[in-house]
Structure formats: structure tokens, C-alpha cells
Write a protein that holds these residues in place. Structure first.
Motif, PDB file in Angstrom:
ATOM      1  N   TYR A   1     -33.172 -12.106   8.895  1.00  0.00           N
ATOM      2  CA  TYR A   1     -34.295 -11.691   8.774  1.00  0.00           C
ATOM      3  C   TYR A   1     -34.887 -11.548  10.367  1.00  0.00           C
ATOM      4  O   TYR A   1     -34.405 -12.181  11.447  1.00  0.00           O
TER       5      TYR A   1
ATOM      6  N   LYS B   1     -28.263 -13.619   4.228  1.00  0.00           N
ATOM      7  CA  LYS B   1     -29.409 -12.523   4.751  1.00  0.00           C
ATOM      8  C   LYS B   1     -29.636 -12.701   6.135  1.00  0.00           C
ATOM      9  O   LYS B   1     -29.193 -13.822   6.968  1.00  0.00           O
TER      10      LYS B   1
ATOM     11  N   GLU C   1     -40.401 -10.531   9.497  1.00  0.00           N
ATOM     12  CA  GLU C   1     -40.104 -10.918   8.192  1.00  0.00           C
ATOM     13  C   GLU C   1     -40.372 -12.183   7.859  1.00  0.00           C
ATOM     14  O   GLU C   1     -40.760 -12.756   7.142  1.00  0.00           O
ATOM     15  N   LEU C   2     -39.891 -13.150   8.964  1.00  0.00           N
ATOM     16  CA  LEU C   2     -40.231 -14.515   8.875  1.00  0.00           C
ATOM     17  C   LEU C   2     -41.756 -14.871   9.096  1.00  0.00           C
ATOM     18  O   LEU C   2     -42.105 -15.725   8.070  1.00  0.00           O
TER      19      LEU C   2
END
Length: 262
Positions: free
Chosen positions: A114, A112, A118-119
Motif C-alpha cells: 500500500y 499486498k 492508499e492507506l
């Protein structure tokens, strides 16, 4: 407040092969340690392995000590790289890291990447801990970030994964192969420890560039050089053999010990 865990100094008093810590902490001062065929290096490396297993046995899953806010008496001291000048990092910084992507790959079932937002929207943890530098200074600060275990659960580590490697944007010099980018690593015990976080906040503010923006790893039971800044990518591996000089970190490649527990 958590009870303090057993420290390296206490282990040395117990006779847990403190000599390995004394020699390896000298880094480049001991040229023989840079020779992978050196019999002395082999002996010291084996002694360091014993120290690692002894500390793991005695410490277990204990937390590093956490402090009240009243103990935060100064800003977190920047050290090492404080403003990377690689083109990729400069471009990200100019856009306030809006284009930043943290890739997570290697021995995982679902690679993935990020964004910073998003984190920040994932489960978070805030902790006030003491940063201990191999140079001898310490500093207490409040860190906020995503627990690394949350990310690892999303990508699903393969059974063959043994270590987590952190690749960074900052370069500390160069060689024949080009820039020598900083990198570090930890085992799965530290990677999944509840206090190991991908920090994006410092003392209730956005993590500044001088302290590792946009993401810095906090591994609170280890010395400062094990807590890399300017994280570019995370990789799950079974061995360090094909990374750097094969010893698990930028400074380890130059003589520091890989396990720097405190």
C-alpha cells in the motif's frame, strides 16, 4: 467516554503473578533472562503467560479509555528513535514519502503493498488516548489512521497465522549480522482490536518524523514499546522462531516481556 478497563496494577493487587512483571521489566539488568536455557527464565516466562491469559480473560474486547480534546495539553513526546538514518528511510523522507510502500505478507492469501495515499483513502479511525511508557511517563494525544483489521481483511489471513509482526526502518545499533532493526508483534486479538490502527496523523496534523512517520502502529491497550514507529512491512506468522532472537520484539529479545498490557 469509555469505562476504564482493568489495569495491570489492579491485576497485581488481585494476585495475578505480579512478580513476573517486576522481574522482566528490568530488561538487561537481569543477565539470567538473556540465557534461553535458564530455569529462572523458564519460570518467569510461564508466569508471564499466566498474566497474559488472566488479562485476556478479564479484559476481553474492552476499549482503552478515550479522552476529550481538552485533555491534550502538550505535544506527543518523541522517544526512542526520532530520526532514522538508514539509507532507504532517508530516501523516502527526502521524497516526502511519495514512494513509500507498506508490504503485507507472510501467512496471507493475498499479499499486498500500500502507498501512503492508499492507506489514507481507506476507512479511518480517530481516537484520543493515553500513551504509557515503560519509563514511567504518559502523554495524551489524538491519533488518526487505518484500522489494522481493515488491512488484514483485505489480505485474508491463513488459519495458521497466530501473530502479526511489524518490521521497522529504524535501527538501534548493530551486531555481527548488521543493523539491529526494530521490530514488534502482537496477537490476533490485539491486531483486530478496533483501536489498533496504522496511524498517519497526530493531533490533526500529518504524523511527524520524530513520532514515527510515515506510519506508526497504535496498540492502545499496551505499553509504548509495543507501538512501533517507521513501519516498513507487516508479516503474519505462526511463530517468532526465525525472527530476531525469537521472542517477538526488539526489546523482548533483550529481556522485556512480550505481553505488556495495561
Amino acid at each position: 467516554m469509555n469505562k476504564p478497563i482493568l489495569t495491570r496494577r489492579q491485576l497485581i493487587r488481585l494476585g495475578a503473578l505480579g512478580a513476573s512483571s517486576v522481574v522482566l521489566s528490568g530488561c538487561d539488568a537481569f543477565d539470567l533472562l538473556g540465557n534461553r536455557s535458564s530455569s529462572v527464565r523458564d519460570i518467569v516466562a510461564k508466569a508471564n503467560d499466566v498474566t497474559y491469559y488472566v488479562q485476556r480473560f478479564l479484559i476481553g474486547d474492552a476499549l482503552a479509555r478515550e479522552y476529550p480534546e481538552s485533555e491534550i495539553r502538550q505535544p506527543q513526546k518523541p522517544n526512542g528513535s526520532t530520526n532514522p538514518q538508514t539509507p532507504e528511510y532517508l530516501a523516502l523522507k527526502a521524497a516526502d514519502f511519495s514512494d513509500y510502500r507498506l508490504s503485507v505478507s507472510g501467512l496471507v492469501e493475498t499479499p499486498k503493498s500500500y502507498s501512503l495515499s492508499e492507506l489514507r483513502n481507506m476507512p479511518s479511525r480517530t481516537q484520543i488516548t493515553r500513551h504509557d511508557c515503560v519509563e514511567g511517563w504518559s502523554c495524551i494525544a489524538k491519533w488518526t489512521g487505518t484500522p489494522l483489521s481493515v488491512v488484514l481483511d483485505e489480505v485474508k489471513l491463513r488459519p495458521s497465522a497466530r501473530y502479526i509482526v511489524f518490521h521497522c526502518y529504524d535501527s538501534l545499533g548493530s551486531g555481527r549480522a548488521g543493523p539491529a532493526f526494530y521490530y514488534e508483534s502482537c496477537d490476533l486479538a490485539d491486531a483486530r482490536h478496533p483501536q489498533t490502527i496504522l496511524a498517519y496523523g497526530l493531533n490533526d496534523q500529518v504524523l511527524p518524523v520524530s513520532n514515527g512517520a510515515p506510519i506508526r502502529v497504535r496498540i492502545e491497550r499496551q505499553l509504548g514499546y509495543k507501538q512501533p514507529k517507521y513501519i516498513r512491512a507487516i508479516e503474519a506468522v505462526s511463530t517468532f522462531e526465525d525472527i530476531g532472537r525469537g521472542r517477538g520484539g526488539y526489546w523482548e529479545d533483550r529481556g522485556y516481556e512480550w505481553y505488556a498490557g495495561i
